[in-house]
Design an enzyme around this catalytic site. Structure first.
Site, mmCIF file in Angstrom:
data_model
loop_
_atom_site.group_PDB
_atom_site.id
_atom_site.type_symbol
_atom_site.label_atom_id
_atom_site.label_comp_id
_atom_site.label_asym_id
_atom_site.label_seq_id
_atom_site.Cartn_x
_atom_site.Cartn_y
_atom_site.Cartn_z
ATOM 1 N N GLU B 138 21.249 -0.387 24.574
ATOM 2 C CA GLU B 138 20.463 -0.994 23.495
ATOM 3 C C GLU B 138 18.999 -1.095 23.877
ATOM 4 O OE1 GLU B 138 23.497 -1.949 24.306
ATOM 5 O OE2 GLU B 138 24.575 -1.613 22.433
ATOM 6 N N HIS B 208 31.952 -9.694 17.819
ATOM 7 C CA HIS B 208 31.713 -8.913 16.598
ATOM 8 C C HIS B 208 31.470 -9.839 15.406
ATOM 9 C CE1 HIS B 208 33.722 -5.954 19.189
ATOM 10 N NE2 HIS B 208 33.089 -5.037 18.489
#
Lengths: 120, 405
Positions: B138, B208
């Site tokens: 990321e 999530h």
């Protein structure tokens, strides 16, 4: 290096981004589990017959465990607030009390019967 | 039984109730209204996550309803198409790629469509040089985007889940956000846009489900926008891409498939930094963003059913940074009451900023303390999700409590 031969999850179709042959190659060639099995078989420590029986037994054990687990109640809701820290700070104590009150006021809303009670 | 609950709460709390009654009788008739059971009986059970979206009044089900919106007046002659949230994102990305030759789209798995299908077909249409996969890093994804933006490109980066943005925190907070300031406006990375799916999904567990907007709201130099519907997904994404500042677009992943509405086919933008009053009311203001809007819509409908005469104003904040203080302030000056609700944990959540700013500016108009209904201060749990989220029943309880204050 490791290689994932399965899909990433039940919602993943990994053949959208890698060829089937790549996966089947990794399943057969250089697969460390297969290589170890063949090594054991070459020493007469393992056999096809044992392999089949072992796989069958494993499957049965897992299904038994699944069935047993499905009958067990879910953990007590209070577990949501514990283990954030070694001890619950005031904010969590207060929030737990708020949720307890809410569950008492709306017992049917949350389907509480499938959760373990704190005193169980 | 709501009535029994109300009575037992009143008796359990008689000292404060006497004071409340003496205070509220003088204020408005709404306070004297009795709580009655809803016609349909009990509210829907906590299971069946996001049962509100399909029937939401906030969703534009027809071409007319879509184009009637004053913010869409620039495209009032456009055709519309029924799109879900991810198709609308896809449409916006295709529009950006078609209208800006310097635009590129990248992220993990983006080249083959992305895990939520937002980039499907784009690599085929615009080429692998403009729509491509990135390695699992990321900070690499955002660092790459910052570099491209610094030399005048329009990078549109995807972080696969907002839960995984944290390796890129340094790049976003220390590099992207400060680029313009530290160079005295000599350079900027305004072309950078970062999309990330956020909010609960019913089974997402610790990694999530998170809504990390408050971390970034503490970062001067960033803009943050939070679309709640396909129209907003397209309009805000295009605004974010074209805004001359780095913008984070938080996409509620539960809505990718469940939110479907008519979206203008033509190119359009929606204004960053502006809230939307999605339902007018006079007794209480409730503020939320993203998928929480639909939870509040249900709670408000239930509260209004139980308290005849009660009228609640619902504001979709839409932008977290900069946030539309003026719209919230005007509303609270009218209603005298404010409830803020978000999924992210209570402590340090963006609701705290809103509460502080509004009490500074509306202190004498407030009839009750500002309330917050948020996620608890725990990690986002798997098996306890319905107990964790600021659910309809929690919002409803809090609305009733504020109205009786």
């Amino acid at each position: 290096m490791t290689y994932r031969v399965g899909h990433h999850s039940t919602s993943d179709d990994s053949f959208a981004y890698r060829p089937k042959k790549e996966v089947s190659d990794w399943t057969t060639h250089d697969n460390p589990i297969n290589r170890f099995r063949k090594y054991l078989e070459s020493l007469n420590l393992w056999s096809e017959h044992q392999e089949v029986a072992f796989k069958k037994q494993c499957r049965a054990d897992i299904l038994d465990a699944l069935n047993a687990a499905e009958k067990v109640k879910k953990p007590a809701v209070s577990n949501m607030f514990t283990d954030v820290y070694d001890e619950m700070p005031w904010n969590l104590v207060e929030q737990k009390e708020k949720l307890d009150l809410l569950m008492r006021r709306h017992p049917d809303h949350f389907g509480l019967e499938v959760y373990t009670k704190d005193d169980e | 039984m709501p009535v029994t609950n109300f009575v037992s709460r009143v008796t359990a709390n008689s000292a404060s109730t006497l004071w409340t009654i003496s205070r509220t009788v003088a204020v408005s008739s709404i306070h004297r209204a009795t709580f009655v059971s809803s016609a349909e009986g009990s509210p829907p059970p906590a299971e069946g996550f996001m049962h509100g979206v399909a029937n939401s009044k906030f969703i534009k089900n027809t071409k007319d309803a879509c184009l009637r919106h004053p913010e869409l007046s620039a495209v009032k002659d456009s055709e519309t198409k029924k799109m879900n949230f991810f198709t609308a994102v896809n449409d916006a990305l295709a529009t950006a790629l078609a209208t800006d030759e310097k635009a590129v789209v990248f992220g993990e798995d983006v080249g083959f469509g992305g895990v939520f299908r937002c980039t499907i077909g784009l690599a085929e249409k615009f080429g692998k040089e403009r729509v491509f996969n990135m390695p699992l890093t990321e900070q690499g994804i955002i660092g790459f985007g910052i570099g491209m933006a610094a030399v005048g490109h329009t990078p549109i980066a995807e972080i696969q889940f907002a839960d995984y943005v944290f390796p890129a925190f340094d790049q976003i907070v220390n590099e992207a956000a400060k680029y313009r300031y530290r160079s005295g406006n000599e350079f900027n990375v305004g072309g950078l846009t970062i999309r990330m799916p956020c909010n609960a999904v019913g089974h997402g567990a610790l990694y999530h489900s998170q809504s990390p907007e408050a971390y970034f709201a503490h970062t001067p130099g960033l803009k943050i926008v939070y679309p709640r519907s396909p129209i907003q997904a397209k309009g805000f994404l295009l605004s974010a891409i074209r805004d001359p500042n780095p913008v984070l677009v938080m996409e509620p992943k539960i809505l990718y498939r469940s939110a479907v509405e008519h979206v203008p086919v033509d190119d359009f933008e929606l204004p960053l930094g502006k809230a939307e009053i999605v339902k007018e009311g006079k007794d209480l203001t409730v503020v939320a963003w993203g998928s929480q809007l639909y939870v509040l819509e249900l709670a408000v409908a239930e509260a209004e059913k139980r308290m005849p005469g009660l009228s609640i104003e619902i504001i979709d904040l839409r932008s977290i940074l900069p946030w539309d203080r003026e719209t919230v302030e005007k509303s609270v000056n009218k209603t005298g009451r404010l409830l803020i609700s978000h999924e992210a944990p209570h402590t340090g959540g963006f609701g705290g900023e809103i509460a502080a700013a509004i009490q500074e500016r509306c202190f004498l108009k407030l009839e009750a303390p500002i309330a917050r209904v948020c996620g608890w201060d725990t990690p986002f749990p798997l098996v306890f999700e319905k107990f964790y989220v600021p659910s309809m029943i929690r919002c409803l309880d809090e609305i009733e409590r504020i109205m009786k204050y």
